[in-house]
Design a protein around this motif. Structure first.
Motif, PDB file in Angstrom:
ATOM      1  N   VAL A  48       0.942  -1.311  -0.064  1.00 33.82           N
ATOM      2  CA  VAL A  48       0.056  -0.108  -0.081  1.00 33.82           C
ATOM      3  C   VAL A  48       0.935   1.403  -0.019  1.00 33.82           C
ATOM      4  N   GLN A  92       0.483   5.455   0.176  1.00 34.27           N
ATOM      5  CA  GLN A  92      -0.364   6.529   0.604  1.00 34.27           C
ATOM      6  C   GLN A  92       0.269   7.810   0.236  1.00 34.27           C
ATOM      7  N   ARG A 136      -0.520  11.859   1.118  1.00 31.80           N
ATOM      8  CA  ARG A 136      -1.216  12.737   1.945  1.00 31.80           C
ATOM      9  C   ARG A 136      -0.713  13.989   1.728  1.00 31.80           C
ATOM     10  N   SER A 152      -6.886  11.884   1.711  1.00 32.12           N
ATOM     11  CA  SER A 152      -5.577  11.108   1.363  1.00 32.12           C
ATOM     12  C   SER A 152      -5.711  10.278   0.099  1.00 32.12           C
ATOM     13  N   CYS A 156      -4.751   6.408  -1.794  1.00 31.06           N
ATOM     14  CA  CYS A 156      -4.152   5.190  -1.715  1.00 31.06           C
ATOM     15  C   CYS A 156      -3.958   4.324  -2.997  1.00 31.06           C
ATOM     16  N   TRP A 164      -9.506   7.134  -2.569  1.00 33.67           N
ATOM     17  CA  TRP A 164      -9.339   8.394  -2.149  1.00 33.67           C
ATOM     18  C   TRP A 164     -10.538   8.527  -1.129  1.00 33.67           C
ATOM     19  N   ASP A 210      -6.793   7.821   6.198  1.00 32.19           N
ATOM     20  CA  ASP A 210      -6.467   6.570   6.067  1.00 32.19           C
ATOM     21  C   ASP A 210      -7.275   6.283   4.564  1.00 32.19           C
ATOM     22  N   CYS A 257      -6.639   2.793   3.379  1.00 40.11           N
ATOM     23  CA  CYS A 257      -5.417   2.207   3.403  1.00 40.11           C
ATOM     24  C   CYS A 257      -4.902   1.123   4.480  1.00 40.11           C
ATOM     25  N   GLU A 258      -5.578   1.782   5.717  1.00 34.84           N
ATOM     26  CA  GLU A 258      -4.857   0.898   6.984  1.00 34.84           C
ATOM     27  C   GLU A 258      -5.646  -0.373   7.250  1.00 34.84           C
ATOM     28  N   ALA A 267      -0.840   1.080   6.313  1.00 34.14           N
ATOM     29  CA  ALA A 267      -0.062   1.738   5.196  1.00 34.14           C
ATOM     30  C   ALA A 267       1.041   2.782   5.502  1.00 34.14           C
ATOM     31  N   LYS A 268       0.891   3.258   6.957  1.00 32.93           N
ATOM     32  CA  LYS A 268       1.926   4.172   7.247  1.00 32.93           C
ATOM     33  C   LYS A 268       3.419   3.304   7.483  1.00 32.93           C
ATOM     34  N   SER A 311       4.222   8.756   2.471  1.00 30.72           N
ATOM     35  CA  SER A 311       3.696   9.675   1.625  1.00 30.72           C
ATOM     36  C   SER A 311       4.581   9.817   0.588  1.00 30.72           C
TER      37      SER A 311
END
Length: 273
Positions: free
Chosen positions: A141, A143, A145, A153, A155, A201, A206, A209-210, A229-230, A235
């Motif tokens: 993933v 992301q 932002r 955000s 993804c 989007w 998130d 994404c998460e 995703a983080k 980003s």
């Protein structure tokens, strides 16, 4: 009313069976993988001594187009990678292609025509689906932002197994709105492979994404798939140092061009004097 009925009957006679003639071909649907060998069989029955054989292709939302025509018995004909040989003793005109592509997905019709007439007898058609050859490693993933705001955000999901992951279940945090594109195949030319991909989007940080892979893959934790995703890519924020380096390179190139131009001008003046 009678004229309409007669027209329908005429079309049926022309395109299905004419004077006892028949065309039999591979029953569909047929599904093959990209790059595989394709063979669609076609056999016929006719009282004609010198029948002509054809293959037509019909892509989605388009009219049928002539692909191959076998006007001479026992002679191979080719077009766009497709080939067929009218073998008269076997009453066959099989269609082949060594390595099919995703763009070859269509309906294929084998057809027979009398000598000296324009009447065609068609087979029932074979629906062909070519599955792209997709690389399916662990899902990833990415992301994007905004550095000024955490309310939105975008993804990008890549490298997921389309048979294992249900991307229809993409979801965000409670109260968020998530939009998504249809799943598509990404052509990774640099890596020499292809990958499944989808973009989402939304109005939260998130945007689905998460939590996606936790919800869509059974026993995701045992597969050691990262669902946050983080942890993969925070980003695509612009790197200030990288921009400065690019600007410096551009400035040096401009100075180099000026120096070269000045030296060239002075050399020409010396020669002219």
């Amino acid at each position: 009313m009678h004229s309409v009925t007669h027209s329908v009957l005429l079309i049926i006679l022309i395109f299905r069976r004419t004077n006892g003639d028949s065309v039999n071909q591979t029953e569909g649907p047929v599904t093959v993988s990209e790059g595989a060998l394709l063979t669609l069989n076609c056999t016929y029955q006719t009282a004609s001594l010198a029948p002509y054989l054809f293959w037509y292709v019909q892509h989605l939302n388009k009219a049928p187009q002539l692909l191959l025509k076998g006007l001479t018995a026992d002679r191979k004909v080719e077009h766009e990678g497709f080939q067929a040989t009218h073998v008269k003793r076997d009453s066959s005109f099989h269609l082949q292609k060594q390595a099919v592509q995703a763009s070859d997905s269509a309906v294929y019709y084998c057809a027979l025509r009398f000598t000296g007439t324009g009447k065609l007898t068609f087979g029932d058609g074979t629906a062909l689906t070519v599955k792209p050859k997709v690389k399916d490693p662990n899902p990833t993933v990415y992301q994007l932002r905004s550095p000024q705001s955490s309310d939105t955000s975008v993804c990008l999901f890549t490298d997921f197994d389309s048979n294992q992951v249900n991307m229809e279940k993409i979801m965000g945090s409670e109260g968020s709105t998530v939009h998504k594109t249809n799943s598509t195949v990404l052509n990774m030319e640099i890596l020499g492979s292809k990958s499944n991909g989808i973009v989402t989007w939304g109005n939260t940080s998130d945007a689905g994404c998460e939590y996606t892979f936790n919800e869509t893959i059974p026993f995701a934790s045992s597969l050691e798939i990262s669902c946050n995703a983080k942890l993969v890519e925070k980003s695509f924020e612009t790197d200030i140092n990288l921009n400065s380096q690019n600007l410096s390179v551009i400035v040096f190139r401009i100075l180099l061009l000026k120096v070269v131009g000045f030296n060239l001008l002075m050399t020409l003046r010396l020669w002219s004097s």
